[in-house]
Design a protein around this motif. Sequence first.
Motif, PDB file in Angstrom:
ATOM      1  N   PRO A   1       0.930  -1.319   0.022  1.00 46.25           N
ATOM      2  CA  PRO A   1       0.183   0.002   0.038  1.00 46.25           C
ATOM      3  C   PRO A   1       0.709   1.109  -0.016  1.00 46.25           C
ATOM      4  O   PRO A   1       1.918   1.339   0.517  1.00 46.25           O
ATOM      5  CB  PRO A   1      -0.966  -0.084   1.161  1.00 46.25           C
ATOM      6  N   PRO A   2       0.447   2.466  -0.548  1.00 49.49           N
ATOM      7  CA  PRO A   2       0.854   3.629  -0.421  1.00 49.49           C
ATOM      8  C   PRO A   2       1.460   4.152   0.874  1.00 49.49           C
ATOM      9  O   PRO A   2       0.731   3.854   1.665  1.00 49.49           O
ATOM     10  CB  PRO A   2       0.209   4.370  -1.205  1.00 49.49           C
ATOM     11  N   PRO A   3       2.191   4.960   1.259  1.00 54.09           N
ATOM     12  CA  PRO A   3       2.533   5.503   2.334  1.00 54.09           C
ATOM     13  C   PRO A   3       1.446   6.289   2.949  1.00 54.09           C
ATOM     14  O   PRO A   3       0.886   6.988   1.962  1.00 54.09           O
ATOM     15  CB  PRO A   3       3.854   6.363   2.109  1.00 54.09           C
ATOM     16  N   LEU A   4       1.378   6.715   4.276  1.00 53.10           N
ATOM     17  CA  LEU A   4       0.510   7.548   4.762  1.00 53.10           C
ATOM     18  C   LEU A   4       1.047   8.820   4.898  1.00 53.10           C
ATOM     19  O   LEU A   4       2.297   9.111   5.699  1.00 53.10           O
ATOM     20  CB  LEU A   4       0.011   6.817   6.210  1.00 53.10           C
ATOM     21  N   LEU A   5       0.397   9.805   4.564  1.00 53.23           N
ATOM     22  CA  LEU A   5       1.158  11.294   4.814  1.00 53.23           C
ATOM     23  C   LEU A   5       0.171  12.007   5.690  1.00 53.23           C
ATOM     24  O   LEU A   5      -0.985  12.308   5.371  1.00 53.23           O
ATOM     25  CB  LEU A   5       1.300  11.960   3.565  1.00 53.23           C
ATOM     26  N   GLU A   6       0.700  12.196   6.827  1.00 50.65           N
ATOM     27  CA  GLU A   6      -0.050  12.982   7.835  1.00 50.65           C
ATOM     28  C   GLU A   6       0.531  14.269   8.111  1.00 50.65           C
ATOM     29  O   GLU A   6       1.578  14.616   8.422  1.00 50.65           O
ATOM     30  CB  GLU A   6       0.300  12.336   9.251  1.00 50.65           C
ATOM     31  N   PRO A   7      -0.519  15.428   7.582  1.00 53.14           N
ATOM     32  CA  PRO A   7      -0.133  16.745   7.533  1.00 53.14           C
ATOM     33  C   PRO A   7       0.109  17.255   8.971  1.00 53.14           C
ATOM     34  O   PRO A   7      -0.736  16.796   9.889  1.00 53.14           O
ATOM     35  CB  PRO A   7      -1.400  17.497   6.974  1.00 53.14           C
ATOM     36  N   LEU A   8       1.144  18.121   9.148  1.00 52.54           N
ATOM     37  CA  LEU A   8       1.495  18.707  10.552  1.00 52.54           C
ATOM     38  C   LEU A   8       0.694  20.002  10.530  1.00 52.54           C
ATOM     39  O   LEU A   8       1.297  20.868  11.267  1.00 52.54           O
ATOM     40  CB  LEU A   8       3.086  18.487  10.797  1.00 52.54           C
ATOM     41  N   PHE A   9      -0.091  20.226   9.802  1.00 51.82           N
ATOM     42  CA  PHE A   9      -0.555  21.573   9.756  1.00 51.82           C
ATOM     43  C   PHE A   9      -2.064  21.475   9.259  1.00 51.82           C
ATOM     44  O   PHE A   9      -2.764  20.310   9.073  1.00 51.82           O
ATOM     45  CB  PHE A   9      -0.201  22.460   8.472  1.00 51.82           C
ATOM     46  N   PRO A  10      -3.253  22.096   9.369  1.00 52.58           N
ATOM     47  CA  PRO A  10      -4.610  22.043   8.988  1.00 52.58           C
ATOM     48  C   PRO A  10      -4.375  21.876   7.544  1.00 52.58           C
ATOM     49  O   PRO A  10      -4.213  22.763   6.860  1.00 52.58           O
ATOM     50  CB  PRO A  10      -5.326  23.395   9.464  1.00 52.58           C
ATOM     51  N   PRO A  11      -5.051  20.730   6.938  1.00 49.53           N
ATOM     52  CA  PRO A  11      -4.857  20.316   5.483  1.00 49.53           C
ATOM     53  C   PRO A  11      -5.736  21.088   4.611  1.00 49.53           C
ATOM     54  O   PRO A  11      -5.762  21.041   3.530  1.00 49.53           O
ATOM     55  CB  PRO A  11      -5.254  18.863   5.449  1.00 49.53           C
ATOM     56  N   GLN A  12      -6.649  21.912   5.228  1.00 48.79           N
ATOM     57  CA  GLN A  12      -7.747  22.539   4.425  1.00 48.79           C
ATOM     58  C   GLN A  12      -7.631  24.146   4.717  1.00 48.79           C
ATOM     59  O   GLN A  12      -8.745  24.976   5.277  1.00 48.79           O
ATOM     60  CB  GLN A  12      -9.137  22.163   4.540  1.00 48.79           C
ATOM     61  N   PRO A  13      -6.415  24.974   4.629  1.00 47.09           N
ATOM     62  CA  PRO A  13      -6.289  26.164   5.124  1.00 47.09           C
ATOM     63  C   PRO A  13      -7.443  27.031   4.308  1.00 47.09           C
ATOM     64  O   PRO A  13      -7.819  28.082   4.971  1.00 47.09           O
ATOM     65  CB  PRO A  13      -5.030  26.600   4.642  1.00 47.09           C
ATOM     66  N   GLY A  14      -7.799  26.650   3.013  1.00 45.32           N
ATOM     67  CA  GLY A  14      -8.727  27.696   2.306  1.00 45.32           C
ATOM     68  C   GLY A  14     -10.297  27.286   3.238  1.00 45.32           C
ATOM     69  O   GLY A  14     -11.261  28.422   2.721  1.00 45.32           O
ATOM     70  N   ALA A  15     -10.682  26.710   3.980  1.00 44.11           N
ATOM     71  CA  ALA A  15     -11.747  26.608   4.675  1.00 44.11           C
ATOM     72  C   ALA A  15     -11.843  27.405   5.805  1.00 44.11           C
ATOM     73  O   ALA A  15     -12.650  27.602   6.603  1.00 44.11           O
ATOM     74  CB  ALA A  15     -12.091  25.203   4.853  1.00 44.11           C
ATOM     75  N   SER A  16     -10.585  28.003   6.251  1.00 48.02           N
ATOM     76  CA  SER A  16     -10.621  28.575   7.533  1.00 48.02           C
ATOM     77  C   SER A  16     -11.049  30.119   7.322  1.00 48.02           C
ATOM     78  O   SER A  16     -10.885  30.822   6.327  1.00 48.02           O
ATOM     79  CB  SER A  16      -9.101  28.636   8.089  1.00 48.02           C
TER      80      SER A  16
END
Length: 151
Positions: free
Chosen positions: A1-16
């Motif tokens: 399976p592909p690696p898991l990438l965990e954002p260390l920032f809010p992944p949807q800045p455009g929704a803030s």
Amino acid sequence: PPPLLEPLFPPQPGASPGFAERVRQHKVRLEWVRAEPAGLRGAVRVLNLAYEKVVSVRYTLNGWASCAEAAATYQPPGPIDGITDRFAFLLPLGAAAAETTLEFAVRYRVAGAEYWDNNEGKNYRLRGRQRVPPAAGPPQDPDSSAWIHFI
């Protein structure tokens, strides 16, 4: 399976709240990211300062010992605000992203100027981890749930 990438920032800045104002003020802002089997996909919003513009994402998997740059492509139709444009990117990472940290920043070149979105000087960072397949339980007798009938 592909690696898991965990954002260390809010992944949807455009929704803030205040996102549109941050785009107007800084000229370029990351809108969202999503890890996919092909890599990291995302969108960038830029202030429409001129017709010709170049948007790219500079990224590294080794703490900037080396880096690569991926071009972002214009996404029509533009946002309904009439003053910004949206660009999409894909960082092709593959298995290289497992067990490492991906860092990136967005570059916007327009009308002889260059603007960066580097997450307020911290870069956008995602921690990579190898996906662990689900643990197999003890072998189970296929008839273990069957009723036993005695005559």
